[in-house]
Write a protein that holds these residues in place. Sequence first.
Motif, PDB file in Angstrom:
ATOM      1  N   ALA A  46      -0.002   8.932  11.111  1.00  0.00           N
ATOM      2  CA  ALA A  46      -1.027   8.665  10.152  1.00  0.00           C
ATOM      3  C   ALA A  46      -0.216   8.493   8.668  1.00  0.00           C
ATOM      4  N   ARG A  47      -0.493   7.461   8.065  1.00  0.00           N
ATOM      5  CA  ARG A  47       0.187   7.466   6.846  1.00  0.00           C
ATOM      6  C   ARG A  47      -0.498   8.240   5.872  1.00  0.00           C
ATOM      7  N   ALA A  48       0.194   9.063   4.989  1.00  0.00           N
ATOM      8  CA  ALA A  48      -0.449   9.958   3.951  1.00  0.00           C
ATOM      9  C   ALA A  48      -1.185   9.123   2.960  1.00  0.00           C
ATOM     10  N   GLU A  66      12.068   3.251  -8.227  1.00  0.00           N
ATOM     11  CA  GLU A  66      11.293   2.288  -8.794  1.00  0.00           C
ATOM     12  C   GLU A  66      10.048   1.585  -8.076  1.00  0.00           C
ATOM     13  N   ARG A  67      10.488   1.042  -6.744  1.00  0.00           N
ATOM     14  CA  ARG A  67       9.572   0.446  -5.990  1.00  0.00           C
ATOM     15  C   ARG A  67       8.644   1.167  -4.881  1.00  0.00           C
ATOM     16  N   VAL A  68       9.402   2.360  -4.504  1.00  0.00           N
ATOM     17  CA  VAL A  68       8.758   3.059  -3.400  1.00  0.00           C
ATOM     18  C   VAL A  68       8.007   4.413  -4.002  1.00  0.00           C
ATOM     19  N   GLY A  69       8.806   4.942  -4.844  1.00  0.00           N
ATOM     20  CA  GLY A  69       8.479   6.252  -5.558  1.00  0.00           C
ATOM     21  C   GLY A  69       9.334   7.305  -5.395  1.00  0.00           C
ATOM     22  N   ARG A  81       7.748  -5.516  -0.969  1.00  0.00           N
ATOM     23  CA  ARG A  81       6.739  -5.968  -0.050  1.00  0.00           C
ATOM     24  C   ARG A  81       6.742  -4.711   0.738  1.00  0.00           C
ATOM     25  N   TYR A  82       7.744  -3.891   0.817  1.00  0.00           N
ATOM     26  CA  TYR A  82       7.490  -2.621   1.855  1.00  0.00           C
ATOM     27  C   TYR A  82       6.554  -1.771   1.149  1.00  0.00           C
ATOM     28  N   LEU A 128       2.063  -0.474   2.053  1.00  0.00           N
ATOM     29  CA  LEU A 128       1.648   1.009   2.411  1.00  0.00           C
ATOM     30  C   LEU A 128       0.359   1.431   2.163  1.00  0.00           C
ATOM     31  N   GLY A 129      -0.465   0.477   1.412  1.00  0.00           N
ATOM     32  CA  GLY A 129      -1.746   0.852   1.095  1.00  0.00           C
ATOM     33  C   GLY A 129      -1.998   2.055   0.376  1.00  0.00           C
ATOM     34  N   GLY A 130      -1.114   2.463  -0.573  1.00  0.00           N
ATOM     35  CA  GLY A 130      -1.562   3.454  -1.467  1.00  0.00           C
ATOM     36  C   GLY A 130      -0.501   4.797  -0.976  1.00  0.00           C
ATOM     37  N   GLY A 131      -0.165   4.914   0.343  1.00  0.00           N
ATOM     38  CA  GLY A 131       0.541   5.855   0.937  1.00  0.00           C
ATOM     39  C   GLY A 131       2.052   5.589   0.667  1.00  0.00           C
ATOM     40  N   ARG A 132       2.966   6.561   0.977  1.00  0.00           N
ATOM     41  CA  ARG A 132       4.210   6.528   1.115  1.00  0.00           C
ATOM     42  C   ARG A 132       5.128   7.335   2.142  1.00  0.00           C
TER      43      ARG A 132
END
Length: 412
Positions: A410-412, A371-374, A333-334, A338-342
């Motif tokens: 500002a998210r990367a 696995e889930r976040v990177g 879910r998290y 993020l919309g492609g960022g992390r």
Amino acid sequence: MLRQADRGRCSWYGSPMQWASALSLEEDLERAVAEAAAALKASLGKERADLLVAFVSQHHADLYDRLAGWVRSATGAGLVIGCSAGGVIGAGSEVENRAALSLTAANLPDVELSPFHVENASLPSDTGNRDSWERMVRVSAANGPHFLLLADPFSFDAEAFLSGLDGAFPSGKKIGGLASGARAPGGNALFLGASSYRAGLVGVALHGNVEIDTVVAQGCRPIGEPMFVTNCQRNMLAELDGRKALDVLRDLFLTLGEADRKIFRSSLFLGIVMMDNLQEYRQGDFLIRNLGGVDPESGAIAVAAPLRENMVVQFHLRDAKTSADDLAALLLRYASSLGGGRPQGSLLFSCLGRGTHLYGAPDHDTDLFRERVGDVPLGGFFCNGEIGDVHGRTYLHGYTSSFGLFRGRARA
């Protein structure tokens, strides 16, 4: 032996935020510091770390008081904060039951860091006095700070502190844990700057080009139905829906299958609803608390939390599958949000009761995170209690994995 994670980077108004985490399994602590520091420098380049978070296993207890100085000398870090640990997490890996040192470093341009050490005696007597809290933690609420917090479980009332801090800084995220590794007062260590403390809490307020996202996995599932507390005295649960609490518990046991009955005997908890205005209650809506002894004469059950009449509670079970599924769902879910960022860096505060004790193998939560976040630089430790927010309030948890995920505004 050394493990090193990839560095993370993000830009905010052209300024890079960088994180890196290193783990050393050297049994000589001074060599461990040198090895981990070299790995951090290789990841961060020539930039001096503004913040360095250190966690050291109890195997190095004789040298706790020298650690902060060695780390500052080896890394040149602007601020060192950390504590002793029953197990450490570094470079995205979990280490239990052996000597280990985790160093996680961050370059934080356009971020102000305000460190503080407090003890019970210095807590404001007026919990609603924001000015007193601002003076104690050396930052104004107008700055919108977030907090990294590490406390000694033997000497500090972390729950009272978190309640007051939430009142003074309601929009700030609070993340951290209780030091571990010691079995008696004075055995744990807290590090701040060049100093080592054996009591109280150390923390740092961060404000400016920084946001902290939190993911708190309590890892329990409800059984039975939600009920009202109809009779209680402080932490003693006497009646639920007008019946003796012990009678309710016995009847609940009879409704369970054999597998759940086995878990019931060793991993039963009480969930206390966190939002009074809910019409329906689901997994995740409850604050999970330990159960203590039972008074066989009155049928009352001891709960590790203050109770009040008319609050809604529900019994819960914890097992490896439930914990794994809960964390997987929360991280997914998290990551989806993020919309492609992390995030660029993360700290994990996990309960001593998780890890190999729960899953039977190391690195479960860190592997799932990757696995889930990177491949985000990840450090942390196994705690005596975990600090994290659920439904907008900060709590001291048990048996949780509490992640703090750091990014620029500002998210990367």
